[in-house]
Design an enzyme around this catalytic site. Sequence first.
Site, mmCIF file in Angstrom:
data_model
loop_
_atom_site.group_PDB
_atom_site.id
_atom_site.type_symbol
_atom_site.label_atom_id
_atom_site.label_comp_id
_atom_site.label_asym_id
_atom_site.label_seq_id
_atom_site.Cartn_x
_atom_site.Cartn_y
_atom_site.Cartn_z
ATOM 1 N N CYS A 168 0.808 -1.226 0.000
ATOM 2 C CA CYS A 168 0.000 0.000 0.000
ATOM 3 C C CYS A 168 0.835 1.268 0.000
ATOM 4 O O CYS A 168 0.296 2.377 -0.096
ATOM 5 C CB CYS A 168 -0.957 -0.016 1.187
ATOM 6 S SG CYS A 168 -1.992 -1.489 1.203
ATOM 7 N N HIS A 195 -2.561 7.542 6.864
ATOM 8 C CA HIS A 195 -2.863 6.273 6.204
ATOM 9 C C HIS A 195 -4.283 5.849 6.577
ATOM 10 O O HIS A 195 -5.069 5.471 5.716
ATOM 11 C CB HIS A 195 -1.838 5.221 6.614
ATOM 12 C CG HIS A 195 -1.946 3.937 5.868
ATOM 13 N ND1 HIS A 195 -1.863 3.862 4.497
ATOM 14 C CD2 HIS A 195 -2.134 2.656 6.300
ATOM 15 C CE1 HIS A 195 -1.990 2.602 4.111
ATOM 16 N NE2 HIS A 195 -2.161 1.855 5.195
ATOM 17 N N GLU A 197 -0.889 4.565 14.316
ATOM 18 C CA GLU A 197 -0.474 5.737 13.538
ATOM 19 C C GLU A 197 -0.625 7.009 14.364
ATOM 20 O O GLU A 197 0.240 7.893 14.328
ATOM 21 C CB GLU A 197 -1.280 5.848 12.248
ATOM 22 C CG GLU A 197 -0.796 6.990 11.359
ATOM 23 C CD GLU A 197 -1.448 7.027 9.980
ATOM 24 O OE1 GLU A 197 -0.976 7.816 9.127
ATOM 25 O OE2 GLU A 197 -2.415 6.271 9.749
ATOM 26 N N LYS A 226 -9.527 7.904 3.110
ATOM 27 C CA LYS A 226 -9.988 6.532 2.868
ATOM 28 C C LYS A 226 -11.398 6.319 3.393
ATOM 29 O O LYS A 226 -12.065 5.351 3.012
ATOM 30 C CB LYS A 226 -9.031 5.530 3.508
ATOM 31 C CG LYS A 226 -7.684 5.394 2.801
ATOM 32 C CD LYS A 226 -6.860 4.286 3.435
ATOM 33 C CE LYS A 226 -5.515 4.125 2.738
ATOM 34 N NZ LYS A 226 -4.565 5.215 3.081
ATOM 35 N N HIS A 264 -9.826 1.976 0.465
ATOM 36 C CA HIS A 264 -8.373 1.795 0.419
ATOM 37 C C HIS A 264 -7.978 1.292 -0.961
ATOM 38 O O HIS A 264 -8.282 0.154 -1.325
ATOM 39 C CB HIS A 264 -7.963 0.804 1.499
ATOM 40 C CG HIS A 264 -6.491 0.701 1.708
ATOM 41 N ND1 HIS A 264 -5.564 1.369 0.934
ATOM 42 C CD2 HIS A 264 -5.762 -0.008 2.631
ATOM 43 C CE1 HIS A 264 -4.355 1.084 1.348
ATOM 44 N NE2 HIS A 264 -4.444 0.249 2.380
ATOM 45 N N PHE A 270 1.666 -3.758 3.906
ATOM 46 C CA PHE A 270 2.022 -5.082 4.422
ATOM 47 C C PHE A 270 3.494 -5.361 4.122
ATOM 48 O O PHE A 270 3.994 -5.056 3.033
ATOM 49 C CB PHE A 270 1.165 -6.165 3.755
ATOM 50 C CG PHE A 270 -0.265 -6.221 4.252
ATOM 51 C CD1 PHE A 270 -0.678 -5.508 5.355
ATOM 52 C CD2 PHE A 270 -1.189 -7.020 3.592
ATOM 53 C CE1 PHE A 270 -1.981 -5.574 5.810
ATOM 54 C CE2 PHE A 270 -2.495 -7.105 4.039
ATOM 55 C CZ PHE A 270 -2.899 -6.380 5.146
#
Length: 418
Positions: free
Chosen positions: A166, A306, A317, A338, A343, A404
């Site tokens: 991502c 994010h 975060e 998002k 996403h 990831f």
Amino acid sequence: MQLKRVVVTGLGALTPLGNDVQSYWDNLAAGVSGAAPITRFDTEHFKTKFACEVKNFDVHQYMDRKESKRMDIFTQYAMAVATQAVADANLQVGQNCNADRVGVIWGSGIGGITTFEEEVEGFAKGSGVPRFNPFFIPKMIVDICSGHISIKYGFRGPNYVTVSACASSTNALIDAFTYIRLGRADVIVTGGSEAAITRSGIGGFNAMKALSERNDSPQTASRPFDKNRDGFVMGEGGACLILEELEHAKARGAKIYAEIIGGGITADAHHLTAPHPEGLGARNVMLDALRDAQIEPEAVDYLNVHGTSTPLGDEQEIKAVLKVFEQHAYKMNISSTKSMTGHLLGAAGSVEALACLMAIEKGIIPPTINHETIDETIDPALNLTLNKAQNRQVEVAMSNTFGFGGHNACVIMKKYRG
């Protein structure tokens, strides 16, 4: 050596909120959700039955039928947004730019998953004799987007695709920025595209328990920072930014949207899918980007986080944000777009960088929608731009993307002042 300044001179967008930059921004600022029941396949046996799909996309606006059949949908998306951005920047090889000095650096985390799924399914249903489409491999491989864009326009500069889950398209943006400021190119077409709303895409993320299962209310399912968040909502599409060396842009009279001033790239080195429990990688990447931009944390007006709407990710975060910005964290605007787009995986960084650029240009902070219940682990004194856009003059904006594998990327841009 004296590093060159890098500006943005062209934009393109294809998102769940709109198929061009203006419609994307209008719906983003209005707090519109792009989520709805999935139309691509029968979801009867799937735990998650909704996503943020691109709507009413006509590929033949950008290419003929024969050409489109040679591309996976993620490449069609790339070609659409690149076509928009190159036209917006008025790039014309041989007239106002040198083809040898124009590159393409793209980002995608998954690539041609639709093609792979269809071809393998066709083989499994067949007689066992391998009858694959001759375009199977060129449609599937992740790097093909930058190849197609360069072929269409004749751009012969640096050409490749970054893959970091991502964080992919933010990595592409940072690489493009670096090539130009080092004097290795005059212009880079950069961005990202993704099209993973497929049976294997949704099924795979369901198996990881990463997706929201709020099937009774898709439009409110992506709810970053809300106590009752239960996972992310899959999105698709892409965005393109034309990055250009400042003097080159001025010499050809290009419109300048903003200036890119810094980027950071780090790793969590912790877990395949879970964030570091103290947000270490996220903290380090923001500090790295600030150092690269040569600015203090207090200079940042807007942070596009994010913020995927996962229980662990959002909390960690925010921990990192508080460690980096300390008291200034309470003075800047923070939001997760998002909540509206879903996403977009490898394309997330490009559409969110575009949101930051538009926030700088328009003086509007897009909201974090769907917030209903305070999460005690997330300080309510932070300005998370909840549920409604806010007016604010934005001089400097920062965008975070994490992937990831523990990949972290952060880019900083500011209003162009000459």
